[in-house]
Design a protein around this motif. Structure first.
Motif, mmCIF file in Angstrom:
data_model
loop_
_atom_site.group_PDB
_atom_site.id
_atom_site.type_symbol
_atom_site.label_atom_id
_atom_site.label_comp_id
_atom_site.label_asym_id
_atom_site.label_seq_id
_atom_site.Cartn_x
_atom_site.Cartn_y
_atom_site.Cartn_z
ATOM 1 N N GLY A 82 67.463 78.410 46.553
ATOM 2 C CA GLY A 82 67.560 76.964 46.325
ATOM 3 C C GLY A 82 68.102 76.285 47.556
ATOM 4 O O GLY A 82 69.159 75.657 47.555
ATOM 5 N N SER A 83 67.341 76.383 48.642
ATOM 6 C CA SER A 83 67.864 76.029 49.967
ATOM 7 C C SER A 83 67.911 74.530 50.248
ATOM 8 O O SER A 83 68.531 74.109 51.230
ATOM 9 C CB SER A 83 67.032 76.739 51.048
ATOM 10 O OG SER A 83 65.650 76.658 50.756
ATOM 11 N N GLY A 84 67.282 73.710 49.430
ATOM 12 C CA GLY A 84 67.342 72.258 49.634
ATOM 13 C C GLY A 84 66.923 71.874 51.040
ATOM 14 O O GLY A 84 65.894 72.330 51.558
ATOM 15 N N GLY A 85 67.731 71.031 51.701
ATOM 16 C CA GLY A 85 67.426 70.613 53.068
ATOM 17 C C GLY A 85 67.711 71.680 54.104
ATOM 18 O O GLY A 85 67.369 71.512 55.283
ATOM 19 N N VAL A 102 66.634 84.409 58.539
ATOM 20 C CA VAL A 102 67.065 83.681 57.344
ATOM 21 C C VAL A 102 65.837 83.101 56.632
ATOM 22 O O VAL A 102 64.972 82.494 57.268
ATOM 23 C CB VAL A 102 68.044 82.542 57.695
ATOM 24 C CG1 VAL A 102 68.494 81.807 56.430
ATOM 25 C CG2 VAL A 102 69.257 83.074 58.460
ATOM 26 N N ILE A 103 65.808 83.294 55.321
ATOM 27 C CA ILE A 103 64.739 82.722 54.482
ATOM 28 C C ILE A 103 65.390 81.760 53.489
ATOM 29 O O ILE A 103 66.344 82.133 52.798
ATOM 30 C CB ILE A 103 64.007 83.826 53.692
ATOM 31 C CG1 ILE A 103 63.386 84.860 54.620
ATOM 32 C CG2 ILE A 103 62.940 83.212 52.777
ATOM 33 C CD1 ILE A 103 62.915 86.131 53.909
ATOM 34 N N LEU A 114 60.969 69.014 53.906
ATOM 35 C CA LEU A 114 62.131 68.491 54.626
ATOM 36 C C LEU A 114 62.809 69.602 55.439
ATOM 37 O O LEU A 114 63.130 69.421 56.620
ATOM 38 C CB LEU A 114 63.127 67.893 53.624
ATOM 39 C CG LEU A 114 64.454 67.422 54.200
ATOM 40 C CD1 LEU A 114 64.262 66.206 55.093
ATOM 41 C CD2 LEU A 114 65.445 67.089 53.071
ATOM 42 N N ALA A 115 63.017 70.759 54.812
ATOM 43 C CA ALA A 115 63.707 71.857 55.493
ATOM 44 C C ALA A 115 62.880 72.347 56.690
ATOM 45 O O ALA A 115 63.435 72.648 57.759
ATOM 46 C CB ALA A 115 63.969 72.997 54.514
ATOM 47 N N ARG A 116 61.560 72.418 56.527
ATOM 48 C CA ARG A 116 60.708 72.846 57.654
ATOM 49 C C ARG A 116 60.752 71.824 58.787
ATOM 50 O O ARG A 116 60.770 72.201 59.966
ATOM 51 C CB ARG A 116 59.271 73.065 57.169
ATOM 52 C CG ARG A 116 59.128 74.340 56.349
ATOM 53 C CD ARG A 116 57.708 74.515 55.848
ATOM 54 N NE ARG A 116 57.575 75.745 55.055
ATOM 55 C CZ ARG A 116 56.597 75.976 54.181
ATOM 56 N NH1 ARG A 116 55.652 75.066 53.993
ATOM 57 N NH2 ARG A 116 56.556 77.103 53.509
ATOM 58 N N ALA A 117 60.788 70.555 58.436
ATOM 59 C CA ALA A 117 60.890 69.521 59.478
ATOM 60 C C ALA A 117 62.231 69.641 60.199
ATOM 61 O O ALA A 117 62.317 69.497 61.425
ATOM 62 C CB ALA A 117 60.738 68.132 58.856
ATOM 63 N N ASN A 118 63.285 69.937 59.441
ATOM 64 C CA ASN A 118 64.600 70.129 60.058
ATOM 65 C C ASN A 118 64.584 71.320 61.018
ATOM 66 O O ASN A 118 65.146 71.264 62.114
ATOM 67 C CB ASN A 118 65.668 70.362 58.976
ATOM 68 C CG ASN A 118 66.026 69.087 58.237
ATOM 69 O OD1 ASN A 118 65.885 67.988 58.776
ATOM 70 N ND2 ASN A 118 66.493 69.219 57.005
ATOM 71 N N VAL A 127 64.588 81.044 61.242
ATOM 72 C CA VAL A 127 64.684 80.528 59.870
ATOM 73 C C VAL A 127 63.287 80.177 59.374
ATOM 74 O O VAL A 127 62.497 79.575 60.101
ATOM 75 C CB VAL A 127 65.495 79.204 59.801
ATOM 76 C CG1 VAL A 127 65.856 78.866 58.363
ATOM 77 C CG2 VAL A 127 66.722 79.274 60.652
ATOM 78 N N GLU A 128 62.999 80.543 58.136
ATOM 79 C CA GLU A 128 61.747 80.086 57.522
ATOM 80 C C GLU A 128 62.047 79.627 56.099
ATOM 81 O O GLU A 128 63.034 80.058 55.491
ATOM 82 C CB GLU A 128 60.695 81.197 57.498
ATOM 83 C CG GLU A 128 61.095 82.381 56.649
ATOM 84 C CD GLU A 128 59.960 83.365 56.425
ATOM 85 O OE1 GLU A 128 58.895 82.963 55.925
ATOM 86 O OE2 GLU A 128 60.172 84.549 56.719
ATOM 87 N N PHE A 129 61.211 78.751 55.588
ATOM 88 C CA PHE A 129 61.394 78.230 54.234
ATOM 89 C C PHE A 129 60.157 78.540 53.412
ATOM 90 O O PHE A 129 59.037 78.225 53.821
ATOM 91 C CB PHE A 129 61.697 76.727 54.280
ATOM 92 C CG PHE A 129 63.030 76.446 54.929
ATOM 93 C CD1 PHE A 129 64.203 76.557 54.194
ATOM 94 C CD2 PHE A 129 63.113 76.135 56.280
ATOM 95 C CE1 PHE A 129 65.441 76.348 54.802
ATOM 96 C CE2 PHE A 129 64.343 75.920 56.892
ATOM 97 C CZ PHE A 129 65.508 76.022 56.147
ATOM 98 N N ARG A 130 60.383 79.188 52.256
ATOM 99 C CA ARG A 130 59.283 79.596 51.387
ATOM 100 C C ARG A 130 59.394 78.850 50.060
ATOM 101 O O ARG A 130 60.469 78.835 49.446
ATOM 102 C CB ARG A 130 59.349 81.097 51.092
ATOM 103 C CG ARG A 130 59.212 81.956 52.319
ATOM 104 C CD ARG A 130 59.252 83.442 51.964
ATOM 105 N NE ARG A 130 59.212 84.253 53.182
ATOM 106 C CZ ARG A 130 59.344 85.568 53.204
ATOM 107 N NH1 ARG A 130 59.511 86.248 52.075
ATOM 108 N NH2 ARG A 130 59.307 86.224 54.347
ATOM 109 N N GLN A 131 58.279 78.272 49.639
ATOM 110 C CA GLN A 131 58.289 77.619 48.330
ATOM 111 C C GLN A 131 58.170 78.685 47.247
ATOM 112 O O GLN A 131 57.315 79.579 47.324
ATOM 113 C CB GLN A 131 57.133 76.628 48.213
ATOM 114 C CG GLN A 131 57.265 75.796 46.938
ATOM 115 C CD GLN A 131 56.080 74.875 46.712
ATOM 116 O OE1 GLN A 131 55.355 74.565 47.645
ATOM 117 N NE2 GLN A 131 55.913 74.460 45.480
#
Ligand SMILES: C[S@@+](CC[C@H](N)C(=O)[O-])C[C@H]1O[C@@H](n2cnc3c(N)ncnc32)[C@H](O)[C@@H]1O
Length: 244
Positions: A82-85, A102-103, A114-118, A127-131
């Protein structure tokens, strides 16, 4: 809207939709459900740490500062439920460095965007963000050294699934550091999805939370921090997946 407890499947789906809708709006507007960004210092983040992360990563949506308790080391593999921003993900990324990874996992597409844009704004390439859902974590078995989560598991309508999935993705010897809302006792209440999405109605008794972690297989469960005074309060917990 009050949900009928007798229709549990519909309730879980409906709760997820209301929760996702709330956090989608927060991701897009940048406004917090819980207060302004200065609250993060009160939760335990240092001002100097906050200066190191993209401004819109800190949305003041947490209920603790779990990364400060995680004792992260260079090279570790971290996953934030639940990484949010991306606040905790970016702070973790600075410590684990280029040899670590970090995922961030979040179910809300707008939060992932938003997190990917950050991440792009600060050229964070570890760092990567996975839905995805924290009840079905999009990560391989035993692939993570440290799981973080900040004010998210209370939002899940199936906490046992979250604890089981957390145990699955952790490598033996891995640790879970989580800040979350809990209650002092079993509170009889109807399930109001809006109250659930505000981190109140989904909170379960602290003893049930610890019991859920134990049932999933976690050991050495310690409460590291506890706010007091209210029926619904925050805790920061550490739990370990025993080494083989
Ligand atoms: C209160 S916010 C906390 C965000 C972040 N951890 C922080 O401290 O800033 C909760 C986040 O969890 C996500 N979330 C809630 N339930 C989830 C679920 N079942 N699976 C994945 N993400 C979820 C929401 O989309 C939202 O971004």
């Amino acid at each position: 809207m009050i949900i009928d407890r007798s229709n549990a499947m519909k309730s879980a789906q409906e709760i997820r939709e209301v929760v996702a809708d709330r956090y989608a709006k927060i991701a897009v507007t940048g406004s917090s459900c819980c207060g302004d960004a200065s609250q993060s210092v009160a939760l335990g983040y240092s001002s100097s740490d906050l200066e190191q992360v993209p401004e819109s990563a800190d949305m003041s949506l947490g209920c603790g500062a779990p990364v400060g308790y995680a004792e992260l080391a260079a090279g570790e593999r971290v996953l934030d439920l639940g990484s949010g921003g991306g606040l905790d993900a970016f702070l973790a990324a600075r410590v684990v460095g280029d040899t670590g990874h970090v995922i961030g996992v979040d179910m809300t597409p707008q939060m992932i965007e938003l997190a990917r844009a950050n991440a792009a704004a600060v050229s964070a390439n570890n760092v990567e963000f996975r839905q995805g859902l924290i009840e079905q974590i999009p990560a391989a078995d035993a692939s993570i050294d440290v799981l973080l989560s900040n004010c998210v598991i209370n939002l899940s309508p199936d906490k046992d699934a979250v604890f089981a999935e957390a145990f699955r993705v952790l490598a033996p010897g891995g640790r879970l550091i989580v800040s979350d809302m809990v209650t002092s006792d079993e509170v009889a209440r109807s399930i109001d999805p809006e109250g659930w999405a505000a981190c109140i109605d989904g909170a379960i008794p602290e003893a049930s939370y610890v019991g859920g972690l134990q049932r999933a297989g976690f050991v050495d469960i310690d409460v590291l921090e506890r706010t007091t005074g209210d029926d619904v309060y925050s805790v920061t917990l550490r739990a370990v997946k025993a080494a083989d």
